[in-house]
Design a protein around this motif. Structure first.
Motif, short mmCIF file in Angstrom:
data_model
loop_
_atom_site.label_atom_id
_atom_site.label_comp_id
_atom_site.label_asym_id
_atom_site.label_seq_id
_atom_site.Cartn_x
_atom_site.Cartn_y
_atom_site.Cartn_z
N ILE A 97 -4.50 32.78 33.58
CA ILE A 97 -4.03 33.09 32.23
C ILE A 97 -3.23 31.91 31.68
N ALA A 98 -2.32 31.40 32.54
CA ALA A 98 -1.50 30.27 32.12
C ALA A 98 -2.38 29.07 31.78
N LEU A 99 -3.40 28.85 32.61
CA LEU A 99 -4.32 27.74 32.36
C LEU A 99 -4.99 27.92 31.00
N ILE A 110 -3.83 29.43 28.36
CA ILE A 110 -2.90 29.09 27.27
C ILE A 110 -2.76 27.58 27.14
N LEU A 111 -2.65 26.93 28.29
CA LEU A 111 -2.54 25.47 28.28
C LEU A 111 -3.74 24.85 27.58
N ARG A 145 -5.78 26.19 25.45
CA ARG A 145 -5.79 26.48 24.02
C ARG A 145 -4.95 25.46 23.26
N GLY A 146 -3.75 25.21 23.82
CA GLY A 146 -2.86 24.23 23.19
C GLY A 146 -3.48 22.85 23.17
N VAL A 147 -4.05 22.45 24.32
CA VAL A 147 -4.59 21.10 24.43
C VAL A 147 -5.76 20.91 23.47
N THR A 207 -6.38 22.51 20.69
CA THR A 207 -5.92 22.43 19.30
C THR A 207 -5.28 21.08 19.03
N LEU A 208 -4.54 20.56 20.01
CA LEU A 208 -3.91 19.26 19.83
C LEU A 208 -4.95 18.17 19.67
N GLY A 239 -7.68 19.76 16.54
CA GLY A 239 -7.23 20.42 15.33
C GLY A 239 -7.74 21.84 15.26
N ALA A 240 -7.31 22.55 14.23
CA ALA A 240 -7.60 23.98 14.17
C ALA A 240 -8.72 24.32 13.19
#
Lengths: 357, 290
Positions: free
Chosen positions: B96-98, B100-101, B103-105, B107-108, B111-112
């Motif tokens: 799960i943590a992976l 989230i990580l 998802r952030g990466v 988007t970074l 972009g969205a």
């Protein structure tokens, strides 16, 4: 529950054993902490007050999840669903009937208890992974019902809730909320402490450590499992009700799966099986994004990613969670205990045996 | 008729995604809740290779497939290997943590906003007539065909090849398998690689069909009930479960309420958990031990 005291303190009768505060030092620290909490609202500005209030709100939810996961050993991936249930009960009762705070709070608690029963029923047949999955499914269903209500009644952006009135006293400033949430948080903590040192808590921990053994020892496993879910869900729903009033706004978007994961992160980061851990974890997870935002303003390359604070948050949050899971499974409480032990043992250094970790 | 086509397409999507859940669960008993994110990463990988190898769409697809495979293996060696010996739940939380990580990466890095890898590859997506009054987009057709190929390939792989047999052995009894000289870590890494590869493939094809955005993760999460309904350790089950979930979703949207589309799979999941937690084709696990 009780940790080893430095030296020179022995309990000599049962009354002493039952006391919540054992030693003078503890009482001293407690008073110091209460004094600090009481003076905080007069020193802090609105922003800090809001942060503190968020931490209190999260603490209630985290304590509830800690009871369920950390002590009774039942994993739940649907915590946000329960929060949503409390918030939506409040919002709907307020919108449809104009109900007051004294109606919505018990109603939320009742809905929470009922949902807890529903969430808990699968735990009688399922365990571990499958149980986690069933709570995940329930989360989506609660969120769906909330969304359905919003759409059907035409509040597609969310339900606006007015600040509550408690005895002719309108809660609309940060300082008033601080008082209410602090009291709620302390009350929750006391309930948890007392539950855990009584029969219920011992039964839960027995179930966590070995279900068959617990049953053999005479613990009514199904009843206590359901009780864990009901107690946890009730607390969470109350937190949801307070959340609705505090924000003044209820919307499904606020209760995404990510919120559930955040609550699980609180329990992990704080440290499984410790109430202090729940509080530390709640503070950590709530403050973390603000810390990231503050840190980003100092970094040279921040300008480039400034539009994507939330993405940085996600990435950093995932990293921290992985870090705790891999390197510090005992969480912040583990760190805190090591510091405590270091001071207790000072000046003697003790290197823990590799096997006893 | 159109309804049937829709059901087939959705079933294929879910089937292609859910075989990743099954592969990982079957060998290592870990539920990979980052599968949706890994799938999205695979799709973004295609976006990257598409702009890298401008005029060679085939090359871009192959490179993206290789990238997905490598990501899966890397996830195992870099992260899941460290969770060996921890409780299964800790491993699941780690995935799960992976997620989230990732998802952030993602988007970074990208972009969205919505992206269209199809245009980057220089292809078009014509819709093809099926029968009298139904149509299917070319990308969806490719998806259905590819899903069939992937499943055929996986069945053959697990039944007839050396590594496939090793994988089954490791899933059935890790201790015995290790004592027979099977390198468990190699097998696990391969399972993660294959799971991410098939998931990434699904992600790429969905992105080719309807564009690419971070919300793709929800599709990955909705495919998970399909895997569970069929039985988490059975490939046949994944196929059947996908059919059930896909059909139910399409029919519910058509006849009851479009809002149901996001929860319908979870209703089915819950019903299944109450009735037969181990799924239609899954092996009944030993649930209690002292």
């Amino acid at each position: 529950m009780s940790r080893i005291h430095a030296s020179g303190y022995y309990r000599v009768d049962y009354a002493q054993d039952l006391r919540l505060i054992q030693t003078r030092t503890q009482r001293g620290w407690l008073f110091a902490a209460l004094a600090a909490l009481a003076t905080f609202p007069w020193l802090a500005d609105a922003f800090l007050l809001d942060l503190a209030n968020q931490v209190f709100l999260a603490s209630i939810g985290a304590l509830a999840l800690m009871l369920l996961t950390g002590f009774a050993g039942q994993i739940s991936l649907g915590h946000a669903g329960l929060l949503a249930a409390g918030a939506f009960t409040t919002g709907i009762l307020f919108k449809e009937l104009g109900a007051s705070f004294w109606v919505t709070l018990p109603a939320s608690a009742a809905v929470g208890a009922l949902l807890g029963l529903v969430f808990g029923l699968p735990s009688l047949r399922l365990r571990g992974l499958y149980l986690a999955v069933s709570t995940l499914a329930l989360h989506f269903i609660v969120a769906y019902l909330g969304g359905e209500y919003e759409v059907r009644r035409g509040f597609s952006t969310g339900i606006v809730v007015d600040p509550p009135q408690i005895g002719g006293w309108t809660l609309d400033s940060g300082r008033e909320w601080y008082a209410v949430l602090l009291v709620a948080c302390i009350a929750t903590l006391l309930v948890c402490i007392n539950l855990l040192r009584a029969k219920t808590g011992r039964a839960w921990q027995a179930i966590r450590d070995g279900e068959a053994v617990a049953e053999a020892l005479g613990v009514g496993v199904p009843a206590y499992k359901l009780l864990a879910f009901v107690v946890s869900a009730t607390m969470t729903s109350i937190a949801g009700c307070l959340f609705a009033y505090y924000r003044g706004f209820v919307s499904v978007e606020a209760f995404s799966l990510f919120l559930s994961i955040q609550y699980i992160a609180m329990v992990i980061v704080g440290g499984m099986g410790s109430l202090l851990g729940a509080l530390l974890g709640a503070a950590f997870v709530v403050l973390f994004p603000y810390a990231i935002e503050a840190a980003m303003q100092w970094m040279p390359f921040a300008q480039r990613v400034s539009g994507m604070v939330f993405a940085v948050n996600y990435a950093a949050f995932g990293l921290v969670m992985i870090g705790f899971l891999v390197f510090e499974p005992q969480g912040l409480v583990g760190v805190w205990r090591r510091i405590q032990d270091w001071f207790l043992l000072w000046p003697f250094r003790q290197r823990p045996l590799a096997a006893s970790r | 008729m159109q309804l049937a086509v829709n059901i087939v397409v959705l079933t294929a999507i879910y089937a292609l995604i859910s075989c990743g859940y099954v592969l990982v669960y079957r060998v290592s008993r870990v539920l990979n809740l980052a599968h949706g994110e890994l799938m999205m990463l695979g799709a973004y990988g295609l976006l990257a290779t598409a702009s890298l190898f401008g005029g060679h769409p085939g090359l871009a697809l192959a490179a993206a497939g290789g990238f997905a495979l490598a990501v899966g293996v890397a996830v195992y060696w870099g992260l899941m290997l460290r969770m060996t010996g921890e409780s299964v739940l800790a491993a699941v939380l780690c995935t799960i943590a992976l997620g989230i990580l990732l998802r952030g990466v993602v988007t970074l890095a990208w972009g969205a906003q919505q992206e269209y890898p199809l245009a980057e590859l220089g292809w078009t997506n014509p819709s093809i007539h099926v029968g009298a009054d139904a149509r299917i987009s070319a990308a969806s057709l490719a998806l259905v065909v590819l899903t069939a190929l992937v499943y055929a390939g996986l069945f053959a792989f697990l039944r007839h090849t050396r590594w496939g047999i090793r994988m089954r052995a490791a899933g059935q009894n890790p201790l015995l398998a290790a004592q027979r000289g099977i390198r468990l870590h190699g097998v696990y890494a391969l399972a993660w690689g294959l799971a991410t590869f098939t998931g990434g493939l699904a992600g790429m094809l969905i992105a080719l069909d309807s564009g690419l955005q971070a919300t793709m993760v929800t599709i990955g999460l909705k495919a998970f009930p399909a895997a569970l309904v069929g039985g988490l350790d059975s490939l046949v089950g994944a196929l059947v479960g996908s059919l059930i979930v896909g059909a139910a979703e399409v029919l519910l949207i058509q006849y009851v309420d479009p809002l149901l589309s996001d929860v319908a799979p979870f209703f089915i999941l819950l019903a299944m958990l109450v009735a037969r937690p181990w799924g239609l084709f899954g092996t009944r696990e030993e649930i209690d031990r002292v």
